[in-house]
Structures are given as C-alpha cells and as structure tokens.
Design a protein around this motif. Structure first.
Motif, PDB file in Angstrom:
ATOM      1  N   PHE A  89     -13.036   2.822   9.275  1.00 23.54           N
ATOM      2  CA  PHE A  89     -11.949   3.299   8.423  1.00 23.54           C
ATOM      3  C   PHE A  89     -11.850   2.510   7.114  1.00 23.54           C
ATOM      4  O   PHE A  89     -11.479   3.056   6.075  1.00 23.54           O
ATOM      5  N   SER A  90     -12.206   1.239   7.150  1.00 25.59           N
ATOM      6  CA  SER A  90     -12.077   0.413   5.950  1.00 25.59           C
ATOM      7  C   SER A  90     -13.022   0.866   4.836  1.00 25.59           C
ATOM      8  O   SER A  90     -12.792   0.578   3.653  1.00 25.59           O
ATOM      9  N   ASP A  91     -14.095   1.600   5.196  1.00 27.83           N
ATOM     10  CA  ASP A  91     -15.055   2.046   4.185  1.00 27.83           C
ATOM     11  C   ASP A  91     -14.478   3.107   3.247  1.00 27.83           C
ATOM     12  O   ASP A  91     -15.071   3.383   2.201  1.00 27.83           O
ATOM     13  N   PHE A  92     -13.350   3.701   3.610  1.00 24.74           N
ATOM     14  CA  PHE A  92     -12.723   4.664   2.708  1.00 24.74           C
ATOM     15  C   PHE A  92     -12.111   3.970   1.497  1.00 24.74           C
ATOM     16  O   PHE A  92     -11.801   4.621   0.506  1.00 24.74           O
ATOM     17  N   GLY A  93     -11.908   2.662   1.595  1.00 23.91           N
ATOM     18  CA  GLY A  93     -11.373   1.912   0.468  1.00 23.91           C
ATOM     19  C   GLY A  93      -9.883   2.119   0.276  1.00 23.91           C
ATOM     20  O   GLY A  93      -9.215   2.770   1.082  1.00 23.91           O
ATOM     21  N   PRO A  94      -9.324   1.588  -0.824  1.00 22.45           N
ATOM     22  CA  PRO A  94      -7.886   1.716  -1.079  1.00 22.45           C
ATOM     23  C   PRO A  94      -7.525   3.104  -1.585  1.00 22.45           C
ATOM     24  O   PRO A  94      -8.364   3.819  -2.155  1.00 22.45           O
ATOM     25  N   LEU A  95      -6.262   3.470  -1.399  1.00 22.69           N
ATOM     26  CA  LEU A  95      -5.744   4.711  -1.973  1.00 22.69           C
ATOM     27  C   LEU A  95      -5.622   4.555  -3.485  1.00 22.69           C
ATOM     28  O   LEU A  95      -5.201   3.506  -3.978  1.00 22.69           O
ATOM     29  N   ALA A  96      -5.955   5.623  -4.212  1.00 23.16           N
ATOM     30  CA  ALA A  96      -5.841   5.577  -5.664  1.00 23.16           C
ATOM     31  C   ALA A  96      -4.388   5.487  -6.103  1.00 23.16           C
ATOM     32  O   ALA A  96      -4.072   4.849  -7.120  1.00 23.16           O
ATOM     33  N   HIS A  97      -3.484   6.137  -5.355  1.00 23.10           N
ATOM     34  CA  HIS A  97      -2.059   6.159  -5.676  1.00 23.10           C
ATOM     35  C   HIS A  97      -1.273   6.187  -4.362  1.00 23.10           C
ATOM     36  O   HIS A  97      -1.797   6.627  -3.332  1.00 23.10           O
ATOM     37  N   PRO A  98      -0.018   5.757  -4.390  1.00 25.33           N
ATOM     38  CA  PRO A  98       0.799   5.842  -3.175  1.00 25.33           C
ATOM     39  C   PRO A  98       1.086   7.295  -2.806  1.00 25.33           C
ATOM     40  O   PRO A  98       0.984   8.200  -3.651  1.00 25.33           O
ATOM     41  N   ARG A  99       1.450   7.496  -1.545  1.00 26.78           N
ATOM     42  CA  ARG A  99       1.789   8.832  -1.054  1.00 26.78           C
ATOM     43  C   ARG A  99       3.282   8.922  -0.793  1.00 26.78           C
ATOM     44  O   ARG A  99       3.880   8.006  -0.225  1.00 26.78           O
ATOM     45  N   LEU A 100       3.856  10.032  -1.212  1.00 24.48           N
ATOM     46  CA  LEU A 100       5.267  10.289  -0.953  1.00 24.48           C
ATOM     47  C   LEU A 100       5.405  11.078   0.344  1.00 24.48           C
ATOM     48  O   LEU A 100       4.623  11.999   0.596  1.00 24.48           O
ATOM     49  N   SER A 101       6.399  10.719   1.142  1.00 24.04           N
ATOM     50  CA  SER A 101       6.670  11.461   2.371  1.00 24.04           C
ATOM     51  C   SER A 101       7.546  12.669   2.057  1.00 24.04           C
ATOM     52  O   SER A 101       8.085  12.797   0.947  1.00 24.04           O
ATOM     53  N   ALA A 102       7.698  13.543   3.040  1.00 24.42           N
ATOM     54  CA  ALA A 102       8.573  14.710   2.860  1.00 24.42           C
ATOM     55  C   ALA A 102      10.009  14.267   2.589  1.00 24.42           C
ATOM     56  O   ALA A 102      10.711  14.874   1.769  1.00 24.42           O
ATOM     57  N   ASP A 103      10.457  13.196   3.254  1.00 25.44           N
ATOM     58  CA  ASP A 103      11.817  12.698   3.028  1.00 25.44           C
ATOM     59  C   ASP A 103      11.983  12.178   1.605  1.00 25.44           C
ATOM     60  O   ASP A 103      13.022  12.395   0.959  1.00 25.44           O
TER      61      ASP A 103
END
Length: 266
Positions: free
Chosen positions: A244-258
């Motif tokens: 899983f670590s090979d996917f690297g960091p997220l480019a941007h944060p993710r917003l939840s439905a809430d």
C-alpha cells in the motif's frame, strides 16, 4: 371360599411405576453449524506497466465489495482524458502513456482497471450501482464538454471558491455529494456500462472533459479495513505495487460527506 387369582389379575391391569425410576433420556439434537454468507464476486480487468516497460494484462475474480469496486469504476467508457498525445478516450488509454494533471504535471499511467456495472436486478444478489452525471457546462464553459459520467465513489478536485472548507485551498470531494438534481444528477444504468480507473506514477488529478477527477489511490486507512488475506488479494490487483505504501502520498486531502454538508451549509 376365597380365591386369590382374580385379585392378582386386577393389580396386574394397573402397573405401578416407581417414582425412583429414571426417565428415558431425550434425544439430543445435533448442533447446527451456522452457514457462512456467500460473498458475491466480480470480474475485474487490469493492465499495468512492468519494470521492463512492457504492458501486461490480466482478468481476475475478486469480491464485489466497495473497496475493490472503487479501484475500477470512476470513469465511464467514452470519457476523454487529456494526454500528451491529445484527448484520448479512457478505453483507448494504455499504461505507459503520459497524461496532463490539474497540478500542472505530466504523469505516466502505470495501471488501468475496468469492470462492468449492470442494471438493477440484472445479477441476483448484486446491489445496484448509481452513477453521477455531470451535464455539459455544469461548472462553466466547457466544464465539462460533453456530459461526464462518474462512478459511485469517484471524487472531483475542488479549488478556489468551490472549496470553502477552512484550512483547505484544494480538496477532493465525492462527486455524488454535488448532486443538485438539475445540472448534476444521479442516474441508474439501464444497460451494462464499462467503467475504468487509472493509477498514475504520482497521485494527482486527471483532466477529464474539462473536469478534474482524482486518479486512483486507496487512501491512508484502506489496509486497516482488510484482514491480512483480503489485503493480500487486493494488493495483488496492482502487480506494479509491492504494498500500500507504494501508492505514495495523496495529492490533496479528501473531504467526507459530512464535511461536504458543513461546507454547503456555511
């Protein structure tokens, strides 16, 4: 003259049961072992770029659960992707091609996955899939052009005035949370629809028909939702990755439905 035989016969007709006699044991019912629920499966198609620069393909059967389906069902067949070779339909894209991202980078496609979503009740036991249609120019001129069909868990990149969450200048939002029943609507497929998703060498935002759509990334907590056996089965869908670590960091944060609801109410 008295006879004892008739008296003995009378008692013989009404036998006496001793109160100390143990009753016959009742038959013991065998324990019924609960049956394990059958997990529905799907067929998933994958193609990826090897270390040697060649393209490999495979067809895999895996669980039909949201965590797996998310990796294969963001973009409907016909979606136009901005590449260094011009606009290319997602079904014609191949690993190794280079695409333009909303982050201003050129990234290499390392993996493409696809699956088929079916109309309701077409496959017994399989939950219906609801898609999001963003109609032409819903976000402004040429955004998108033409209509864009996105999968149940696809995310869009929000920026500028559209991202009003404190502390964020850009963030990914579930496309289904933007449904307004006018220019962005929920649709149910009436015929089988082939869906795709794309992994980039470095996570970012695909430019799709004028709209920025997140490339695939399992997220930080994805592995924690799986037991070891299921986690191994999932990561095997990405032969170019060792974990899983090979996917690297997220480019941007993710917003939840809430968080999307809070932003809409602000």
């Amino acid at each position: 003259m008295m006879h004892s035989a008739p008296r003995a016969a009378a008692f013989a007709a009404y036998p006496i049961v001793s109160p100390y006699k143990k009753p016959a044991p009742k038959p013991v019912a065998k324990a019924v072992r609960p049956q394990r629920a059958t997990m529905m499966t799907r067929r998933y198609e994958t193609s990826w770029l090897t270390d040697a620069g060649t393209i490999e393909t495979a067809t895999r059967i895996a669980p039909a659960i949201a965590e797996f389906e998310e990796a294969f069902s963001a973009l409907a067949r016909g979606t136009l992707i901005e590449t260094t070779d011009g606009l290319v339909a997602v079904e014609d894209l191949v690993p190794g091609q280079r695409v333009a991202t909303a982050e201003g980078r050129i990234e290499t496609v390392t993996w493409i996955g696809s699956m088929t979503l079916f109309p309701p009740h077409a496959v017994p036991g399989l939950a219906p899939s609801l898609l999001t249609r963003i109609t032409s120019e819903a976000f402004g001129e040429g955004r998108p052009m033409p209509d864009l069909i996105l999968g149940p868990q696809a995310r869009l990149l929000l920026s500028g005035g559209r991202c009003r969450m404190p502390g964020y200048t850009r963030a990914y939002a579930p496309a289904r949370c933007l449904i307004d029943c006018e220019s962005i609507v929920e649709v149910t497929p009436v015929a089988p629809v082939t869906m795709f998703h794309i992994v980039l060498e470095r996570h970012g935002s695909l430019c799709c028909a004028g709209i920025e759509v997140e490339s695939y990334h399992p997220g930080r907590a994805h592995a924690e939702r799986f037991d070891p056996q299921l986690a191994a089965l999932f990561i095997a869908m990405f032969p170019q990755m060792s974990g899983f670590s090979d996917f690297g960091p997220l480019a941007h944060p993710r917003l939840s439905a809430d968080e999307m609801e809070m932003m809409a109410a602000a």
